[in-house]
Design a protein around this motif. Structure first.
Motif, PDB file in Angstrom:
ATOM      1  N   GLY A   4       0.936  -1.156   0.110  1.00  0.00           N
ATOM      2  CA  GLY A   4      -0.077   0.015   0.110  1.00  0.00           C
ATOM      3  C   GLY A   4       0.717   1.278   0.197  1.00  0.00           C
ATOM      4  O   GLY A   4       0.592   2.241  -0.872  1.00  0.00           O
ATOM      5  N   GLN A   5       1.859   1.248   0.903  1.00  0.00           N
ATOM      6  CA  GLN A   5       2.934   2.429   0.801  1.00  0.00           C
ATOM      7  C   GLN A   5       3.717   2.463  -0.302  1.00  0.00           C
ATOM      8  O   GLN A   5       3.803   3.693  -0.941  1.00  0.00           O
ATOM      9  CB  GLN A   5       3.750   2.177   2.028  1.00  0.00           C
ATOM     10  CG  GLN A   5       3.153   2.418   3.336  1.00  0.00           C
ATOM     11  CD  GLN A   5       4.128   1.744   4.365  1.00  0.00           C
ATOM     12  OE1 GLN A   5       4.799   0.903   4.288  1.00  0.00           O
ATOM     13  NE2 GLN A   5       3.987   2.446   5.670  1.00  0.00           N
ATOM     14  N   ALA A   6       3.939   1.374  -1.049  1.00  0.00           N
ATOM     15  CA  ALA A   6       4.710   1.424  -2.282  1.00  0.00           C
ATOM     16  C   ALA A   6       3.620   2.123  -3.344  1.00  0.00           C
ATOM     17  O   ALA A   6       4.124   2.845  -4.126  1.00  0.00           O
ATOM     18  CB  ALA A   6       5.043   0.085  -2.533  1.00  0.00           C
ATOM     19  N   ALA A   7       2.538   1.665  -3.252  1.00  0.00           N
ATOM     20  CA  ALA A   7       1.530   2.145  -4.181  1.00  0.00           C
ATOM     21  C   ALA A   7       1.275   3.522  -4.183  1.00  0.00           C
ATOM     22  O   ALA A   7       1.421   4.317  -5.223  1.00  0.00           O
ATOM     23  CB  ALA A   7       0.174   1.240  -3.927  1.00  0.00           C
ATOM     24  N   ARG A   8       1.287   4.166  -2.940  1.00  0.00           N
ATOM     25  CA  ARG A   8       1.119   5.422  -2.876  1.00  0.00           C
ATOM     26  C   ARG A   8       2.485   6.330  -3.178  1.00  0.00           C
ATOM     27  O   ARG A   8       2.320   7.437  -3.755  1.00  0.00           O
ATOM     28  CB  ARG A   8       0.723   5.855  -1.214  1.00  0.00           C
ATOM     29  CG  ARG A   8      -0.586   5.566  -1.095  1.00  0.00           C
ATOM     30  CD  ARG A   8      -1.043   6.006   0.523  1.00  0.00           C
ATOM     31  NE  ARG A   8      -0.427   5.353   1.355  1.00  0.00           N
ATOM     32  CZ  ARG A   8      -0.754   4.256   1.798  1.00  0.00           C
ATOM     33  NH1 ARG A   8      -1.611   3.501   1.494  1.00  0.00           N
ATOM     34  NH2 ARG A   8       0.129   3.612   2.889  1.00  0.00           N
ATOM     35  N   ALA A   9       3.502   5.845  -2.947  1.00  0.00           N
ATOM     36  CA  ALA A   9       4.728   6.353  -3.074  1.00  0.00           C
ATOM     37  C   ALA A   9       5.041   6.405  -4.751  1.00  0.00           C
ATOM     38  O   ALA A   9       5.700   7.303  -5.266  1.00  0.00           O
ATOM     39  CB  ALA A   9       5.942   5.818  -2.434  1.00  0.00           C
ATOM     40  N   THR A  10       4.520   5.539  -5.487  1.00  0.00           N
ATOM     41  CA  THR A  10       4.906   5.263  -7.089  1.00  0.00           C
ATOM     42  C   THR A  10       3.599   5.778  -7.982  1.00  0.00           C
ATOM     43  O   THR A  10       3.810   6.044  -9.064  1.00  0.00           O
ATOM     44  CB  THR A  10       5.313   4.174  -7.283  1.00  0.00           C
ATOM     45  OG1 THR A  10       4.300   3.009  -7.128  1.00  0.00           O
ATOM     46  CG2 THR A  10       6.596   3.645  -6.416  1.00  0.00           C
ATOM     47  N   VAL A  12       1.347   3.877  -8.638  1.00  0.00           N
ATOM     48  CA  VAL A  12       1.160   2.483  -9.249  1.00  0.00           C
ATOM     49  C   VAL A  12       0.080   1.627  -8.199  1.00  0.00           C
ATOM     50  O   VAL A  12       0.617   1.476  -7.212  1.00  0.00           O
ATOM     51  CB  VAL A  12       2.296   1.600  -9.466  1.00  0.00           C
ATOM     52  CG1 VAL A  12       2.008   0.208 -10.170  1.00  0.00           C
ATOM     53  CG2 VAL A  12       3.190   2.478 -10.502  1.00  0.00           C
ATOM     54  N   SER A  13      -0.870   1.112  -8.701  1.00  0.00           N
ATOM     55  CA  SER A  13      -2.031   0.547  -7.700  1.00  0.00           C
ATOM     56  C   SER A  13      -1.264  -0.820  -7.300  1.00  0.00           C
ATOM     57  O   SER A  13      -0.359  -1.461  -7.905  1.00  0.00           O
ATOM     58  CB  SER A  13      -3.378   0.255  -8.409  1.00  0.00           C
ATOM     59  OG  SER A  13      -3.205  -0.810  -9.293  1.00  0.00           O
ATOM     60  N   ALA A  14      -1.827  -0.990  -6.201  1.00  0.00           N
ATOM     61  CA  ALA A  14      -1.357  -2.512  -5.477  1.00  0.00           C
ATOM     62  C   ALA A  14      -1.627  -3.488  -6.400  1.00  0.00           C
ATOM     63  O   ALA A  14      -0.873  -4.554  -6.568  1.00  0.00           O
ATOM     64  CB  ALA A  14      -2.089  -2.677  -4.228  1.00  0.00           C
ATOM     65  N   LYS A  15      -2.565  -3.659  -6.875  1.00  0.00           N
ATOM     66  CA  LYS A  15      -3.131  -4.301  -7.902  1.00  0.00           C
ATOM     67  C   LYS A  15      -2.064  -4.738  -9.409  1.00  0.00           C
ATOM     68  O   LYS A  15      -1.496  -5.730  -9.526  1.00  0.00           O
ATOM     69  CB  LYS A  15      -4.599  -4.397  -8.751  1.00  0.00           C
ATOM     70  CG  LYS A  15      -5.020  -5.407  -9.639  1.00  0.00           C
ATOM     71  CD  LYS A  15      -6.478  -5.086 -10.090  1.00  0.00           C
ATOM     72  CE  LYS A  15      -6.983  -6.197 -10.880  1.00  0.00           C
ATOM     73  NZ  LYS A  15      -8.297  -5.794 -11.214  1.00  0.00           N
ATOM     74  N   MET A  16      -1.736  -3.442  -9.869  1.00  0.00           N
ATOM     75  CA  MET A  16      -0.782  -3.584 -10.951  1.00  0.00           C
ATOM     76  C   MET A  16       0.498  -3.726 -10.163  1.00  0.00           C
ATOM     77  O   MET A  16       1.269  -4.392 -11.233  1.00  0.00           O
ATOM     78  CB  MET A  16      -0.702  -1.948 -11.342  1.00  0.00           C
ATOM     79  CG  MET A  16      -1.916  -1.458 -12.361  1.00  0.00           C
ATOM     80  SD  MET A  16      -2.475  -2.797 -13.452  1.00  0.00           S
ATOM     81  CE  MET A  16      -1.095  -2.896 -14.609  1.00  0.00           C
ATOM     82  N   ILE A  17       0.977  -3.490  -9.067  1.00  0.00           N
ATOM     83  CA  ILE A  17       2.223  -4.006  -8.494  1.00  0.00           C
ATOM     84  C   ILE A  17       2.422  -5.414  -8.553  1.00  0.00           C
ATOM     85  O   ILE A  17       3.250  -6.024  -9.208  1.00  0.00           O
ATOM     86  CB  ILE A  17       2.494  -3.308  -7.252  1.00  0.00           C
ATOM     87  CG1 ILE A  17       2.799  -1.648  -7.341  1.00  0.00           C
ATOM     88  CG2 ILE A  17       3.945  -4.077  -6.523  1.00  0.00           C
ATOM     89  CD1 ILE A  17       2.645  -1.149  -5.888  1.00  0.00           C
ATOM     90  N   ARG A  18       1.112  -6.287  -8.104  1.00  0.00           N
ATOM     91  CA  ARG A  18       1.192  -7.529  -8.175  1.00  0.00           C
ATOM     92  C   ARG A  18       1.421  -8.123  -9.567  1.00  0.00           C
ATOM     93  O   ARG A  18       1.997  -9.199  -9.735  1.00  0.00           O
ATOM     94  CB  ARG A  18       0.136  -8.096  -7.507  1.00  0.00           C
ATOM     95  CG  ARG A  18      -0.012  -7.776  -6.088  1.00  0.00           C
ATOM     96  CD  ARG A  18      -1.097  -8.785  -5.317  1.00  0.00           C
ATOM     97  NE  ARG A  18      -2.093  -8.138  -4.572  1.00  0.00           N
ATOM     98  CZ  ARG A  18      -2.711  -7.024  -4.553  1.00  0.00           C
ATOM     99  NH1 ARG A  18      -1.987  -5.942  -4.620  1.00  0.00           N
ATOM    100  NH2 ARG A  18      -3.757  -6.883  -3.787  1.00  0.00           N
TER     101      ARG A  18
END
Length: 132
Positions: A4-10, A12-18
């Motif tokens: 979640g933090q990575a998604a906010r920082a970048t 990029v949604s958590a779903k897309m990160i996965r």
């Protein structure tokens, strides 16, 4: 950082990160004892790179190529430039195709009365057989 933090920082949604992880664009995240993903600053940098490339319309395959070039310090910048110019040419071609679509739809709409009658040249054209 968790996902979640990575998604906010970048951005990029958590779903897309996965999904990027599944596609091999991002290495599998390290996991905590409770199986939560953890991302490093390097992972965030990579995710931002991917996001910028996606914003420019690069495909997943092209992004994989760009990432490989980015990671190869012995690369020739000519390889990167060729990829970018090829993508720009494809975008220009797509723009031409889209402009043709806009013109065709505009022409069809001009010939549609847009009233309560059932006759509609737009639907007639869509239903017409394709010319050989």
């Amino acid at each position: 950082m968790n996902i979640g933090q990575a998604a906010r920082a970048t951005g990029v949604s958590a779903k897309m990160i996965r999904w990027y992880e599944q596609q091999g664009l991002v290495p599998a995240a390290t996991r905590s004892e409770s199986n939560y993903r953890h991302y490093s600053e390097g992972d965030l940098h990579r995710l931002r790179f991917i996001r910028r490339a996606r914003d420019l319309g690069f495909s997943i395959k092209q992004i994989a190529e760009l990432l490989a070039l980015w990671n190869d310090r012995g690369r020739a910048s000519a390889d990167v430039k060729a990829l970018a110019l090829g993508h720009a040419a494809a975008l220009r071609q797509r723009i031409l195709e889209l402009e043709e679509m806009v013109q065709s739809l505009g022409h069809l709409a001009e010939h549609c009365q847009g009233d309560d009658r059932p006759e509609c040249p737009i639907l007639e054209r869509l239903a017409a057989p394709v010319a050989a």
